[in-house]
Write an enzyme that holds these catalytic residues in place. Sequence first.
Site, PDB file in Angstrom:
ATOM      1  N   TYR A   1       0.873  -1.185   0.000  1.00  0.00           N
ATOM      2  CA  TYR A   1       0.000   0.000   0.000  1.00  0.00           C
ATOM      3  C   TYR A   1       0.910   1.235   0.000  1.00  0.00           C
ATOM      4  O   TYR A   1       0.803   2.124   0.853  1.00  0.00           O
ATOM      5  CB  TYR A   1      -0.937   0.009   1.208  1.00  0.00           C
ATOM      6  CG  TYR A   1      -1.700  -1.282   1.406  1.00  0.00           C
ATOM      7  CD1 TYR A   1      -2.914  -1.477   0.768  1.00  0.00           C
ATOM      8  CD2 TYR A   1      -1.199  -2.306   2.219  1.00  0.00           C
ATOM      9  CE1 TYR A   1      -3.626  -2.664   0.943  1.00  0.00           C
ATOM     10  CE2 TYR A   1      -1.896  -3.493   2.390  1.00  0.00           C
ATOM     11  CZ  TYR A   1      -3.112  -3.666   1.757  1.00  0.00           C
ATOM     12  OH  TYR A   1      -3.810  -4.835   1.929  1.00  0.00           O
TER      13      TYR A   1
ATOM     14  N   CYS B   1      -4.499   3.553  10.077  1.00  0.00           N
ATOM     15  CA  CYS B   1      -5.246   4.786  10.328  1.00  0.00           C
ATOM     16  C   CYS B   1      -6.615   4.454  10.899  1.00  0.00           C
ATOM     17  O   CYS B   1      -7.484   5.315  10.929  1.00  0.00           O
ATOM     18  CB  CYS B   1      -5.356   5.624   9.055  1.00  0.00           C
ATOM     19  SG  CYS B   1      -6.125   4.742   7.693  1.00  0.00           S
TER      20      CYS B   1
HETATM   21  C1  LIG Z   1      -3.035   5.042   3.604  1.00  0.00           C
HETATM   22  S1  LIG Z   1      -2.373   5.117   1.974  1.00  0.00           S
HETATM   23  C2  LIG Z   1      -0.669   4.881   2.363  1.00  0.00           C
HETATM   24  C3  LIG Z   1       0.314   5.288   1.300  1.00  0.00           C
HETATM   25  C4  LIG Z   1       1.773   5.404   1.711  1.00  0.00           C
HETATM   26  N1  LIG Z   1       2.251   4.274   2.456  1.00  0.00           N
HETATM   27  C5  LIG Z   1       2.038   6.702   2.453  1.00  0.00           C
HETATM   28  O1  LIG Z   1       2.318   6.687   3.644  1.00  0.00           O
HETATM   29  O2  LIG Z   1       1.972   7.751   1.815  1.00  0.00           O
HETATM   30  C6  LIG Z   1      -2.928   3.610   1.318  1.00  0.00           C
HETATM   31  C7  LIG Z   1      -2.567   3.353  -0.111  1.00  0.00           C
HETATM   32  O3  LIG Z   1      -2.999   2.025  -0.438  1.00  0.00           O
HETATM   33  C8  LIG Z   1      -3.416   2.012  -1.799  1.00  0.00           C
HETATM   34  N2  LIG Z   1      -4.258   0.814  -1.932  1.00  0.00           N
HETATM   35  C9  LIG Z   1      -5.566   0.680  -1.618  1.00  0.00           C
HETATM   36  N3  LIG Z   1      -5.971  -0.581  -1.822  1.00  0.00           N
HETATM   37  C10 LIG Z   1      -4.897  -1.278  -2.266  1.00  0.00           C
HETATM   38  C11 LIG Z   1      -4.692  -2.640  -2.637  1.00  0.00           C
HETATM   39  N4  LIG Z   1      -5.677  -3.534  -2.584  1.00  0.00           N
HETATM   40  N5  LIG Z   1      -3.452  -3.011  -3.029  1.00  0.00           N
HETATM   41  C12 LIG Z   1      -2.452  -2.124  -3.097  1.00  0.00           C
HETATM   42  N6  LIG Z   1      -2.589  -0.803  -2.763  1.00  0.00           N
HETATM   43  C13 LIG Z   1      -3.791  -0.392  -2.349  1.00  0.00           C
HETATM   44  C14 LIG Z   1      -4.100   3.354  -1.975  1.00  0.00           C
HETATM   45  O4  LIG Z   1      -4.159   3.704  -3.345  1.00  0.00           O
HETATM   46  C15 LIG Z   1      -3.202   4.271  -1.131  1.00  0.00           C
HETATM   47  O5  LIG Z   1      -2.188   4.847  -1.933  1.00  0.00           O
END
Ligand SMILES: C[S@@+](CC[C@H](N)C(=O)[O-])C[C@H]1O[C@@H](n2cnc3c(N)ncnc32)[C@H](O)[C@@H]1O
Length: 460
Positions: A318, A412
């Site tokens: 993610y 979160c």
């Molecule tokens: C809370 S953000 C965290 C991003 C990064 N770690 C940061 O601190 O900036 C969660 C991220 O997970 C991605 N995401 C959501 N569902 C996902 C999935 N099934 N597989 C991979 N990435 C995913 C979203 O697009 C988002 O960019």
Amino acid sequence: MINEQIKINDLIEIEIKKLGINGEGIGYYHKLAVFVDNALPGEIITAKVTEIFPNRLLADIEEIKVKSPDRLEVMFPEYELCGAYSMQHVTYEKSLQIKRDILINALNRYVDKKIVYSKIKQTIGMNEPLGYRNKVSLPVRKLEGKNKFGLYAKGGNEFIPVNDTPVHQPRINEIIQIVETLMDQHKFHAYIQKDKSGYMKSMVIRRSYTTGEVQVSFLLMKKFEGIAKFTEALVAQCPDIVSVFAFYTDKYKEQIFFTNNYENLFGKATINEKINHQTFSLYPEAFFQLNTVMADKFYNKMRELANLQPTDVVIDAYAGSAPISHYIAKDVKKVYAIEIDQRSVQSAILSLKRNNIKNVTVIQSDFKKALKNLEVDTIDAMFFDPPRTGLGYDTIKQILKYKPKKLIYGSCNPSTLAKDLEDLLKTYELKSLIPMDMFPYTPLVESVSLLELRTDLETV
Ligand SMILES: C[S@@+](CC[C@H](N)C(=O)[O-])C[C@H]1O[C@@H](n2cnc3c(N)ncnc32)[C@H](O)[C@@H]1O
């Protein structure tokens, strides 16, 4: 049954005993739990019943008879009506304690295994908890002939204009007002669904905390012929706006800010944010934490907890624009950064190149699918920072196939973290859980956990 004798709008007197997992006060009326937003432990209140369930009541504060010493006058009452920044009624120090309690309540509710409370550290907060938001997304409406950005009131359609919100970076508040005035002058009006007049549905402003570069994105229901002139006037008045986009949608009811139908009206496609001496190039849609100061503390804490080795192969799941990969790349042999969103992936690739980082491979995929397809024998550590929905059992099953020695879980959402821990703690031991205040004045609780593979299982 007592709840059969109670009616909506009844006034009841209760003492607030504790906080629930969303930060609401909980008291008891003849042993029936009563949940009251914005009520604090120790307070005696008259509450008006708003909803009746077999096992609980919901109520609003009618009068506070005995106030908590931690109660503050609210700083921005319009947000109270919208249900946003609902922690503005307590001192900042108390809110940090409350956030740790929210986390503990979630663990008590969802995790069977006993967790030693000394592993749950004090909440790490901000020295200056105002002016932190680097991105603001607001709908626009026409009120008395003027265009106004604002929010919708809790549980209804009433639109409440917001100005000078202290948690926004002050420059963002200034730009909101400049855009409102220019919209009036250029007749670039808010879209009105009833007669399909006007153009704009909402606006996103992102301002880099460190470089001051600003990116403005408009979500439009239809093309506005005068948009080039409007944009010219906007950037002439705000030279710090270096990137302007228009996104188009025909779905008024959908809660979205970005679509695939867009044009770059002015300037660059990305703006630069700098943390950890590294530059992140952000497209409008790319994920980046809203609080740059706390994001730096969050990633440093993850890195410190992980205590990585130069031979380690790790996953940054993610990944968003891959800040975690950036923070840990020099500590390890290889990082696989996995992210589903195309624009976040583009931002990650651009930023890694710009920062001359060569041992991170970015994979655009759903995390669970990527784990199934990854041709790597051993993963030493996995970092997760999932959306509010958490990991879920199916993803955990894939993670357990690799059994990394360490998991570093950035969360979160205390409830989904606790549900995931209920599954993970069968194989891992919780070493440390640190609440972090990424969103001051809201009840949202960010946290970082370190989990280590249980040694009793390793030998089986
Ligand atoms: C809370 S953000 C965290 C991003 C990064 N770690 C940061 O601190 O900036 C969660 C991220 O997970 C991605 N995401 C959501 N569902 C996902 C999935 N099934 N597989 C991979 N990435 C995913 C979203 O697009 C988002 O960019």
